[in-house]
Design a protein around this motif. Structure first.
Motif, PDB file in Angstrom:
ATOM      1  N   MET A  45       0.780  -1.211   0.102  1.00  0.00           N
ATOM      2  CA  MET A  45      -0.241  -0.090   0.096  1.00  0.00           C
ATOM      3  C   MET A  45       0.814   1.212   0.115  1.00  0.00           C
ATOM      4  SD  MET A  45      -3.073   1.027   2.701  1.00  0.00           S
ATOM      5  CE  MET A  45      -3.967  -0.606   2.528  1.00  0.00           C
ATOM      6  N   LEU A  46       1.852   1.333   0.794  1.00  0.00           N
ATOM      7  CA  LEU A  46       3.052   2.213   0.660  1.00  0.00           C
ATOM      8  C   LEU A  46       3.666   2.487  -0.547  1.00  0.00           C
ATOM      9  CD1 LEU A  46       4.449   2.005   4.382  1.00  0.00           C
ATOM     10  CD2 LEU A  46       2.602   3.519   3.566  1.00  0.00           C
ATOM     11  N   CYS A  47       3.733   1.313  -1.228  1.00  0.00           N
ATOM     12  CA  CYS A  47       4.443   1.502  -2.684  1.00  0.00           C
ATOM     13  C   CYS A  47       3.441   1.809  -3.653  1.00  0.00           C
ATOM     14  CB  CYS A  47       5.050  -0.087  -3.021  1.00  0.00           C
ATOM     15  SG  CYS A  47       6.433  -0.456  -1.925  1.00  0.00           S
ATOM     16  N   ALA A  48       2.291   1.735  -3.495  1.00  0.00           N
ATOM     17  CA  ALA A  48       1.293   1.969  -4.461  1.00  0.00           C
ATOM     18  C   ALA A  48       1.094   3.409  -4.217  1.00  0.00           C
ATOM     19  CB  ALA A  48      -0.139   1.181  -3.984  1.00  0.00           C
ATOM     20  N   LEU A  49       1.129   4.197  -2.999  1.00  0.00           N
ATOM     21  CA  LEU A  49       0.820   5.378  -2.687  1.00  0.00           C
ATOM     22  C   LEU A  49       1.920   6.314  -3.308  1.00  0.00           C
ATOM     23  CD1 LEU A  49      -0.500   5.769   0.884  1.00  0.00           C
ATOM     24  CD2 LEU A  49      -1.763   6.037  -1.221  1.00  0.00           C
ATOM     25  N   LEU A  50       3.289   5.714  -3.091  1.00  0.00           N
ATOM     26  CA  LEU A  50       4.303   6.367  -3.815  1.00  0.00           C
ATOM     27  C   LEU A  50       4.366   6.310  -5.444  1.00  0.00           C
ATOM     28  CD1 LEU A  50       7.437   7.641  -3.297  1.00  0.00           C
ATOM     29  CD2 LEU A  50       8.090   5.151  -4.289  1.00  0.00           C
ATOM     30  N   GLY A  51       3.915   5.334  -5.786  1.00  0.00           N
ATOM     31  CA  GLY A  51       3.654   5.367  -7.298  1.00  0.00           C
ATOM     32  C   GLY A  51       2.592   6.362  -7.769  1.00  0.00           C
ATOM     33  N   VAL A  52       1.490   6.493  -7.097  1.00  0.00           N
ATOM     34  CA  VAL A  52       0.645   7.656  -7.495  1.00  0.00           C
ATOM     35  C   VAL A  52       1.105   9.107  -7.377  1.00  0.00           C
ATOM     36  CG1 VAL A  52      -1.600   8.590  -6.727  1.00  0.00           C
ATOM     37  CG2 VAL A  52      -1.673   6.181  -6.924  1.00  0.00           C
ATOM     38  N   ALA A  53       2.100   9.209  -6.211  1.00  0.00           N
ATOM     39  CA  ALA A  53       2.886  10.508  -5.953  1.00  0.00           C
ATOM     40  C   ALA A  53       3.771  10.580  -7.088  1.00  0.00           C
ATOM     41  CB  ALA A  53       3.392  10.573  -4.861  1.00  0.00           C
ATOM     42  N   VAL A  54       4.394   9.810  -7.606  1.00  0.00           N
ATOM     43  CA  VAL A  54       5.306   9.921  -8.852  1.00  0.00           C
ATOM     44  C   VAL A  54       4.783  10.193  -9.979  1.00  0.00           C
ATOM     45  CG1 VAL A  54       6.817   8.728 -10.192  1.00  0.00           C
ATOM     46  CG2 VAL A  54       7.252   8.271  -7.669  1.00  0.00           C
ATOM     47  N   LEU A  58       5.118  13.477 -12.007  1.00  0.00           N
ATOM     48  CA  LEU A  58       5.581  13.366 -13.548  1.00  0.00           C
ATOM     49  C   LEU A  58       4.676  14.154 -14.433  1.00  0.00           C
ATOM     50  CD1 LEU A  58       7.216   9.923 -13.872  1.00  0.00           C
ATOM     51  CD2 LEU A  58       8.419  12.163 -13.960  1.00  0.00           C
ATOM     52  N   ARG A  59       3.456  14.159 -14.342  1.00  0.00           N
ATOM     53  CA  ARG A  59       2.391  14.736 -14.940  1.00  0.00           C
ATOM     54  C   ARG A  59       2.685  16.261 -14.780  1.00  0.00           C
ATOM     55  NH1 ARG A  59      -1.626  16.262 -17.838  1.00  0.00           N
ATOM     56  NH2 ARG A  59      -3.695  16.726 -17.200  1.00  0.00           N
ATOM     57  N   LEU A  81       3.792   4.520 -15.610  1.00  0.00           N
ATOM     58  CA  LEU A  81       5.034   5.369 -14.921  1.00  0.00           C
ATOM     59  C   LEU A  81       4.790   5.010 -13.374  1.00  0.00           C
ATOM     60  CD1 LEU A  81       5.483   8.380 -17.231  1.00  0.00           C
ATOM     61  CD2 LEU A  81       7.131   6.781 -16.904  1.00  0.00           C
ATOM     62  N   GLY A  82       3.812   5.333 -12.959  1.00  0.00           N
ATOM     63  CA  GLY A  82       3.293   5.069 -11.555  1.00  0.00           C
ATOM     64  C   GLY A  82       3.516   3.806 -10.958  1.00  0.00           C
ATOM     65  N   THR A  83       3.023   2.816 -12.027  1.00  0.00           N
ATOM     66  CA  THR A  83       3.394   1.377 -11.729  1.00  0.00           C
ATOM     67  C   THR A  83       4.897   0.971 -11.523  1.00  0.00           C
ATOM     68  OG1 THR A  83       1.056   0.766 -12.775  1.00  0.00           O
ATOM     69  CG2 THR A  83       2.604  -1.117 -12.569  1.00  0.00           C
TER      70      THR A  83
END
Length: 96
Positions: A45-54, A58-59, A81-83
């Protein structure tokens, strides 16, 4: 002609699935989790939140650089890119 039993078909079709039993993914030490504000959150879940933030970062960077207009499939690009960012963090933090 002799008719074959149900057990013959059941075990013949599933014989190729037998080696997959060893790959069940369970570990003795449990799943990685972190205590945050008194609750345990899974690491994915923490990795997914970081992916969304990235992806959001990037956008914003692509919009400022003018690269966003060149993208054909924007949604798929930012999701990919988030994944990639989430999976890279997972591999670096919890990989072998």
């Amino acid at each position: 002609m002799r008719q074959k039993s149900f057990c013959f078909f059941f075990f013949r079709k599933r014989r190729s699935l037998l080696p997959l039993v060893a790959l069940d993914g369970c570990a003795l030490h449990g799943a990685p989790s972190f205590p945050i504000a008194g609750a345990y959150f899974p690491a994915w879940m923490l990795c997914a939140l970081l992916g969304v933030a990235v992806a959001v970062g990037l956008r914003a960077a692509f919009l400022m650089a003018g690269l966003d207009a060149l993208l054909s499939f924007r949604l798929f690009t930012y999701v990919a890119l988030g994944t990639l960012a989430a999976l890279a963090l997972w591999t670096l933090a919890f990989g072998p």
